[in-house]
Enzyme design. Sequence first.
Site, PDB file in Angstrom:
ATOM      1  N   ASP A  24      -7.896  -4.322   7.919  1.00 44.14           N
ATOM      2  CA  ASP A  24      -8.429  -5.185   6.873  1.00 44.14           C
ATOM      3  C   ASP A  24      -9.431  -6.187   7.426  1.00 44.14           C
ATOM      4  OD1 ASP A  24      -7.128  -4.851   4.068  1.00 44.14           O
ATOM      5  OD2 ASP A  24      -5.463  -4.599   5.444  1.00 44.14           O
ATOM      6  N   HIS A  51       0.810  -1.220   0.000  1.00 39.55           N
ATOM      7  CA  HIS A  51       0.000   0.000   0.000  1.00 39.55           C
ATOM      8  C   HIS A  51       0.846   1.274   0.000  1.00 39.55           C
ATOM      9  CE1 HIS A  51      -3.720  -2.188   0.530  1.00 39.55           C
ATOM     10  NE2 HIS A  51      -3.265  -2.795   1.612  1.00 39.55           N
ATOM     11  N   GLU A  73      -6.277 -11.311   7.835  1.00 39.59           N
ATOM     12  CA  GLU A  73      -7.071 -10.109   7.583  1.00 39.59           C
ATOM     13  C   GLU A  73      -8.386 -10.376   6.852  1.00 39.59           C
ATOM     14  OE1 GLU A  73      -4.459  -7.455   5.455  1.00 39.59           O
ATOM     15  OE2 GLU A  73      -3.504  -9.094   4.393  1.00 39.59           O
TER      16      GLU A  73
END
Length: 251
Positions: free
Chosen positions: A175, A45, A149
């Site tokens: 998440d 990310h 997650e």
Amino acid sequence: MARLKHRLHHTTDRVALHLCTIPSAVVTQAMAAAGADGVIIDMEHGAVDYASAHAMIAATAGTDCAPLVRIAENDPAQVKRALDLGAEGICFPLIRTAEDAQRAVSAMRYPPDGVRGFGPFIAQSRWQTDLPNIRADTEGKLVTMLLIETREAVENIDAICAVDGIDLMVTAMFDLSTDLGHMGQFDHPEVQSAVARVEKAAMAAGIPLGSNALNEEMAQALFARGYRAIAGFDVLWLRAKCAEFKGWTKA
């Protein structure tokens, strides 16, 4: 150098990790110098490319900070490239099944124990070894970190924990809460139930646990439940500190 795996398995040390989304060797070096036990260079990310990742790994030199890399997906090609830059471990996202976990562990090891391709031309310098000795000098020190997650991962958690070679299991709260339909609601009963299930399975299997901590209260609550690792976020630390600083100007 390269003590994180040993500490996770052979001590009761608590460890502080930082997720590094900022593509900066300067930021990474400052965190390492401040005493971070590890940095997780975020290629999932974050804004980090491979050249930046190499510089950030190198910036931990001279400290006890372990440079880990979070890859974008559970892909052996991404694993070998990060390890060949000198990473001390890999953070694997979206582990859903035991097969996913085994794929991750296998990608960390050279044949015949795994599938890692050979090409540590850069990594040999970071590890202060040479090509003929790279396996003997490094493989037993690499950290395999799995992120839990998703709802599917929670449902399969006992089978995942049965896979040999997991060094740290992380409940990825942002998440996980999102996948369960309760984005950011860490205290929601369904989220708490899922986390408790992961905790029970990991502890029964003797796998160290980690999670994100946004403040000291969260950190202490995790340690009280038996967690060994806490993780913060470079850009969130920076933003929070800048907001605090701005507050100093108010009459």
